[in-house]
Design a protein around this motif. Structure first.
Motif, PDB file in Angstrom:
ATOM      1  N   GLU A 242      -5.775   1.465   0.761  1.00 28.87           N
ATOM      2  CA  GLU A 242      -6.549   2.625   0.305  1.00 28.87           C
ATOM      3  C   GLU A 242      -6.705   2.604  -1.221  1.00 28.87           C
ATOM      4  OE1 GLU A 242      -8.777   6.001   0.855  1.00 28.87           O
ATOM      5  OE2 GLU A 242      -7.872   4.797   2.431  1.00 28.87           O
ATOM      6  N   LYS A 243      -5.634   2.274  -1.927  1.00 28.70           N
ATOM      7  CA  LYS A 243      -5.684   2.210  -3.384  1.00 28.70           C
ATOM      8  C   LYS A 243      -6.672   1.143  -3.834  1.00 28.70           C
ATOM      9  CE  LYS A 243      -2.772   1.434  -7.428  1.00 28.70           C
ATOM     10  NZ  LYS A 243      -1.438   1.129  -7.905  1.00 28.70           N
ATOM     11  N   ARG A 244      -6.617  -0.032  -3.182  1.00 22.23           N
ATOM     12  CA  ARG A 244      -7.519  -1.115  -3.533  1.00 22.23           C
ATOM     13  C   ARG A 244      -8.969  -0.712  -3.275  1.00 22.23           C
ATOM     14  NH1 ARG A 244      -9.241  -5.118  -0.386  1.00 22.23           N
ATOM     15  NH2 ARG A 244      -7.588  -4.773   1.125  1.00 22.23           N
ATOM     16  N   LEU A 245      -9.215  -0.044  -2.140  1.00 18.99           N
ATOM     17  CA  LEU A 245     -10.572   0.395  -1.814  1.00 18.99           C
ATOM     18  C   LEU A 245     -11.074   1.420  -2.842  1.00 18.99           C
ATOM     19  CD1 LEU A 245     -10.388   0.741   2.070  1.00 18.99           C
ATOM     20  CD2 LEU A 245     -11.602  -0.996   0.752  1.00 18.99           C
ATOM     21  N   LEU A 246     -10.206   2.328  -3.246  1.00 15.36           N
ATOM     22  CA  LEU A 246     -10.595   3.313  -4.249  1.00 15.36           C
ATOM     23  C   LEU A 246     -10.919   2.650  -5.587  1.00 15.36           C
ATOM     24  CD1 LEU A 246      -8.096   6.213  -3.513  1.00 15.36           C
ATOM     25  CD2 LEU A 246     -10.561   6.225  -3.160  1.00 15.36           C
ATOM     26  N   GLN A 247     -10.134   1.639  -5.943  1.00 10.63           N
ATOM     27  CA  GLN A 247     -10.398   0.930  -7.187  1.00 10.63           C
ATOM     28  C   GLN A 247     -11.750   0.212  -7.124  1.00 10.63           C
ATOM     29  OE1 GLN A 247      -6.853  -1.456  -7.405  1.00 10.63           O
ATOM     30  NE2 GLN A 247      -5.770   0.034  -8.707  1.00 10.63           N
ATOM     31  N   GLU A 248     -12.056  -0.385  -5.977  1.00  8.87           N
ATOM     32  CA  GLU A 248     -13.349  -1.054  -5.819  1.00  8.87           C
ATOM     33  C   GLU A 248     -14.489  -0.047  -5.872  1.00  8.87           C
ATOM     34  OE1 GLU A 248     -13.236  -3.400  -2.256  1.00  8.87           O
ATOM     35  OE2 GLU A 248     -11.607  -4.659  -2.988  1.00  8.87           O
TER      36      GLU A 248
END
Length: 191
Positions: free
Chosen positions: A93-99
């Motif tokens: 989820e964190k990675r997706l938000l960063q993207e």
């Protein structure tokens, strides 16, 4: 009865008040940055508080900023340890938000460039002929307004002269009335 303060005392008090206000503003900005979980830096605090860099390094202020930086450092270390133990779903989820954030930043920049290009094209469409016509219109308006101003100033002078004349007539009438009242009083005197 106390003596009024001297200019030097007034100036000193004003400078002390200004200093207190600036220091309070710096401390408020530091607390706000900590509350918003924003990084606390000396330059960032000086810029946000609109004060000199010298002030953020001054005694009493520097210690407050350094303490906030230490608290943030401990908090970041705790977050890093917690992140290592975080469920895999949170990491994804964190990675997706960063993207998503990266993609949105790129889109904002793309839209800004499109607006800049559009404004540039609109400005280019105004040719020299259009600008010449507009300058002529503005010149005519300016001349018309100057004429109206001159007429208004002449009318003001006329009215001022009339007012002066009327004031003179009024003063004469008052004087004449006083003489008449005095004469009438003397003629009718006590009986």
């Amino acid at each position: 009865m106390s003596e009024p303060p001297t200019p030097a005392q007034v100036l000193r008090e004003a400078r002390q008040k200004d200093s207190r206000d600036k220091r309070a503003r710096v401390l408020s900005v530091v607390d706000q940055l900590v509350a918003d979980d924003e990084p606390v830096t000396f330059t960032g605090v000086a810029r946000a508080a609109n004060v000199s860099h010298w002030l953020v390094y001054a005694e009493g202020v520097r210690e407050h900023i350094e303490a906030a930086r230490r608290r943030q450092g401990r908090h970041a270390a705790n977050d890093a340890r917690a992140g290592a133990n975080a469920p895999a779903g949170w990491k994804v989820e964190k990675r997706l938000l960063q993207e998503d954030n990266r993609r949105l930043r790129e889109e904002v920049e793309r839209l800004k460039d499109a607006v800049r290009r559009s404004l540039g094209q609109q400005l280019d469409q105004f040719g020299a002929a259009d600008l010449g016509v507009r300058v002529d219109e503005l010149t005519e308006d300016n001349l018309r307004l100057q004429g109206e101003r001159d007429e208004a100033m002449a009318r003001i002078k006329e009215l001022a002269a009339e007012l002066s004349e009327v004031e003179d007539d009024l003063a004469s009438a008052r004087l004449s009335l006083r003489h008449m009242i005095r004469a009438e009083n003397q003629n009718t005197g006590p009986r």
